[in-house]
Design a protein around this motif. Structure first.
Motif, PDB file in Angstrom:
ATOM      1  N   LEU A 133       0.841  -1.194   0.000  1.00 12.17           N
ATOM      2  CA  LEU A 133       0.000   0.000   0.000  1.00 12.17           C
ATOM      3  C   LEU A 133       0.879   1.248   0.000  1.00 12.17           C
ATOM      4  N   ASP A 134       0.763   2.057  -1.051  1.00  9.13           N
ATOM      5  CA  ASP A 134       1.672   3.190  -1.206  1.00  9.13           C
ATOM      6  C   ASP A 134       0.949   4.530  -1.320  1.00  9.13           C
ATOM      7  N   PHE A 135      -0.314   4.589  -0.871  1.00  4.66           N
ATOM      8  CA  PHE A 135      -1.023   5.862  -0.843  1.00  4.66           C
ATOM      9  C   PHE A 135      -1.726   6.000   0.509  1.00  4.66           C
ATOM     10  N   SER A 136      -1.955   7.238   0.913  1.00  3.32           N
ATOM     11  CA  SER A 136      -2.564   7.503   2.207  1.00  3.32           C
ATOM     12  C   SER A 136      -4.058   7.176   2.173  1.00  3.32           C
ATOM     13  N   ILE A 137      -4.543   6.614   3.252  1.00  5.41           N
ATOM     14  CA  ILE A 137      -5.976   6.344   3.388  1.00  5.41           C
ATOM     15  C   ILE A 137      -6.444   6.861   4.745  1.00  5.41           C
ATOM     16  N   ARG A 138      -7.748   7.115   4.846  1.00  5.70           N
ATOM     17  CA  ARG A 138      -8.332   7.546   6.116  1.00  5.70           C
ATOM     18  C   ARG A 138      -9.229   6.475   6.720  1.00  5.70           C
ATOM     19  N   LYS A 139      -9.843   5.655   5.847  1.00  2.00           N
ATOM     20  CA  LYS A 139     -10.747   4.614   6.341  1.00  2.00           C
ATOM     21  C   LYS A 139     -10.547   3.335   5.547  1.00  2.00           C
ATOM     22  N   ILE A 140     -10.552   2.197   6.245  1.00  2.00           N
ATOM     23  CA  ILE A 140     -10.395   0.909   5.587  1.00  2.00           C
ATOM     24  C   ILE A 140     -11.430  -0.081   6.132  1.00  2.00           C
ATOM     25  N   ILE A 141     -11.942  -0.915   5.240  1.00  2.21           N
ATOM     26  CA  ILE A 141     -12.813  -2.027   5.628  1.00  2.21           C
ATOM     27  C   ILE A 141     -11.941  -3.273   5.713  1.00  2.21           C
ATOM     28  N   ILE A 142     -12.016  -3.993   6.809  1.00  4.30           N
ATOM     29  CA  ILE A 142     -11.328  -5.276   6.938  1.00  4.30           C
ATOM     30  C   ILE A 142     -12.405  -6.356   6.985  1.00  4.30           C
ATOM     31  N   TYR A 143     -12.438  -7.212   5.959  1.00  3.92           N
ATOM     32  CA  TYR A 143     -13.457  -8.262   5.886  1.00  3.92           C
ATOM     33  C   TYR A 143     -12.841  -9.572   6.367  1.00  3.92           C
ATOM     34  N   GLY A 144     -13.366 -10.067   7.494  1.00  6.22           N
ATOM     35  CA  GLY A 144     -12.825 -11.265   8.107  1.00  6.22           C
ATOM     36  C   GLY A 144     -12.146 -10.901   9.414  1.00  6.22           C
ATOM     37  N   ALA A 145     -12.690 -11.408  10.533  1.00  7.11           N
ATOM     38  CA  ALA A 145     -12.178 -11.032  11.855  1.00  7.11           C
ATOM     39  C   ALA A 145     -11.492 -12.204  12.526  1.00  7.11           C
ATOM     40  N   GLY A 146     -10.735 -12.975  11.735  1.00  8.80           N
ATOM     41  CA  GLY A 146      -9.884 -14.000  12.311  1.00  8.80           C
ATOM     42  C   GLY A 146      -8.624 -13.366  12.857  1.00  8.80           C
ATOM     43  N   VAL A 147      -7.590 -14.182  13.033  1.00 15.35           N
ATOM     44  CA  VAL A 147      -6.339 -13.675  13.599  1.00 15.35           C
ATOM     45  C   VAL A 147      -5.768 -12.541  12.752  1.00 15.35           C
ATOM     46  N   ILE A 148      -5.661 -12.753  11.438  1.00 11.44           N
ATOM     47  CA  ILE A 148      -5.043 -11.747  10.573  1.00 11.44           C
ATOM     48  C   ILE A 148      -5.885 -10.480  10.539  1.00 11.44           C
ATOM     49  N   GLY A 149      -7.207 -10.628  10.453  1.00 13.61           N
ATOM     50  CA  GLY A 149      -8.086  -9.465  10.428  1.00 13.61           C
ATOM     51  C   GLY A 149      -7.984  -8.641  11.696  1.00 13.61           C
ATOM     52  N   CYS A 150      -7.963  -9.297  12.852  1.00 14.58           N
ATOM     53  CA  CYS A 150      -7.845  -8.584  14.127  1.00 14.58           C
ATOM     54  C   CYS A 150      -6.484  -7.913  14.262  1.00 14.58           C
ATOM     55  N   GLU A 151      -5.435  -8.590  13.798  1.00 16.34           N
ATOM     56  CA  GLU A 151      -4.103  -7.990  13.877  1.00 16.34           C
ATOM     57  C   GLU A 151      -4.035  -6.710  13.040  1.00 16.34           C
ATOM     58  N   TYR A 152      -4.574  -6.765  11.823  1.00 14.74           N
ATOM     59  CA  TYR A 152      -4.526  -5.578  10.971  1.00 14.74           C
ATOM     60  C   TYR A 152      -5.475  -4.487  11.452  1.00 14.74           C
TER      61      TYR A 152
END
Length: 471
Positions: A180-199
């Motif tokens: 990811l090389d551009f600035s963001i203000r809001k992100i959707i994370i789909y999937g709340a397993g280990v990786i989703g919670c970590e991110y």
């Protein structure tokens, strides 16, 4: 230096064992086989060793987490807040330190292969038959390797549903997000397993708005309820919006944003979406059909307790065999497979694996949960130590979290240890060591002197707390 490759019949190179993949499982197997006196080769698709773990998985994501943790620590310290306002960073900027760690890991592991005289092939492996592997490199050169035994340790990759366009610059998986090389203000994370919670922890730590979409009724339901609830509370307290029991309907993509449509009728707009819903074993294109092996729908291979597949001389280990899909377990699985292949007896499969979840703060556990003990009607008691009461935590400022010990009321045997807080993945190993020792009762923690102040002192505090509940 690696030994000179033995050429057979002018075109073949012959080995006792060949390992496909140089991640933790592949390295564990290769090192064990080489130290058993076997002639070993390893094949990896990348130009550098280390596998997905080093290049797109555990190492970069945990290095990223460490950088974000440092930013959070900096922000909360009033002495440093006077220096100036913290600015927004892109993912690539935050990952600069991670790239240094990756190269250090590659160099370290490369020396392991040199030292153990393991030949390394870089290219795409194709299993031609149960004793032959073809390696296709980037220059189009094909090498033929003949072997007696084979280990498949090709790892896994993020699952990509066909309905999503991962070529779109605002649609990411856990591999692609590292670029990811551009600035963001809001992100959707789909999937709340280990990786989703970590991110979710990482992005909220970078001061982004986060919508965490959970397809299940609660976060990480296999954890002890209290620990799962603590994670949910902490994420919400930091600003993460968690949406439980939701399923994707479809995703709209635009030049400057995405819109996620859920089956419940909700629509969520964000600058990007990170898909974290499952992983697939890297078995496609390996030619496994040539030896009669058929992976499941997620590309995973079935093995027995010796990590042996249905084909007698072919073994598999790591993410490619599915659960628990942890780097720590993968290395031990690879070593166990190598031990079985070299004829050692009494090798047990890898079990009793501690959970390590690198959210901010961390989660780690081993043994039974309260739910399991209640269902099994085992009389247990609970000992707890809140980090906010520990001198070391007060000194460092890491006062969020707790250590929880579950033990048998009558025998005082430790049945489970659960930790939520900074360095939980380190703290858990004290409990793990005691649980697996001959003195596996909570008495150890009150009969042993701990350094002061330390986080390890939490074990003494939790034990005294639990013993006060006995009558």
């Amino acid at each position: 230096m690696p030994r000179k490759k033995e050429v057979v019949s002018g075109t073949f190179v012959k080995y006792d064992a060949v390992v496909l993949g140089s991640g933790p499982a592949g390295e564990g197997a290769a090192m064990k086989l080489a130290k058993s006196g076997l002639r070993v080769a390893i094949v990896d698709m990348r130009d550098q060793l280390g596998g997905n773990c080093t290049h797109v998985g555990t190492i970069p994501s945990k290095a990223l987490r460490q950088t974000v943790s440092s930013i959070i620590r900096y922000q909360r310290d009033p002495m440093f807040q006077k220096v100036g306002e913290w600015k927004q960073f892109t993912m690539k900027q935050v990952l600069q330190n991670a790239h240094k760690v990756i190269q250090q890991q590659v160099d370290t592991h490369s020396r392991f292969y040199d030292r153990n005289r393991i030949d390394v092939y870089h290219g795409r492996a194709y299993v031609q038959d149960k004793n032959t592997v073809l390696v296709f490199n980037a220059e189009g050169v094909t090498e033929t390797i003949v072997f007696q035994q084979l280990v498949i340790a090709t790892g896994s990759r993020p699952y990509r549903p066909s309905a999503l366009d991962f070529n779109h610059p605002r649609v990411f998986d856990s591999d692609k997000i590292l670029d990811l090389d551009f600035s963001i203000r809001k992100i959707i994370i789909y999937g709340a397993g280990v990786i989703g919670c970590e991110y979710a922890s990482i992005f909220i730590g970078l001061d982004h708005k986060v919508d965490l979409i959970n397809t299940q009724p609660k976060l990480l339901s296999y954890l002890d309820d209290e620990i799962s609830d603590a994670l949910s509370y902490r994420l919400r307290e930091q600003g993460v919006l968690i949406r439980h029991n939701e399923q994707i309907d479809h995703l709209e993509t635009f030049d400057d944003h995405v819109v996620l449509h859920l089956q419940s009728g909700k629509k969520i707009k964000a600058d990007a979406i990170l898909w974290c819903n499952g992983r697939s074993g890297n078995t496609d294109g390996l030619g496994l059909e040539n030896v009669g092996l058929k992976p499941n729908s997620r590309g995973q291979i079935t093995v027995n307790d010796q990590y042996q597949t249905e084909v007698e001389n072919i073994f598999a280990a790591g993410d490619v065999i599915g659960w628990p899909s942890l780097a720590s377990a993968a290395y031990d699985q690879g070593r166990a497979a190598g031990s079985n292949m070299s004829g050692e007896e009494g090798i047990k499969p890898v079990t009793d694996i501690p959970t390590g979840i690198y959210t901010i703060p961390e989660i780690s556990s081993i043994g039974k949960t309260e739910q399991q003990l209640t269902e099994e009607k085992i009389p247990y008691e609970v000992g707890q130590a809140s980090f906010r009461h520990l001198a070391r935590a007060q000194i460092t400022g890491d006062t969020v979290g707790e250590l929880k010990i579950l033990f048998h009321r009558d025998t005082l045997e430790i049945l489970g240890v659960h930790c939520f807080g900074n360095n939980a993945a380190e703290i858990i190993h004290i409990g793990q060591a005691v649980m697996q020792s001959g003195n596996n009762t909570i008495k150890y923690f009150v009969e042993t002197t701990f350094n002061y102040p330390t986080m390890a002192e939490a074990y003494r505090v939790a034990t005294l707390n639990g013993m006060n509940r006995l009558f």
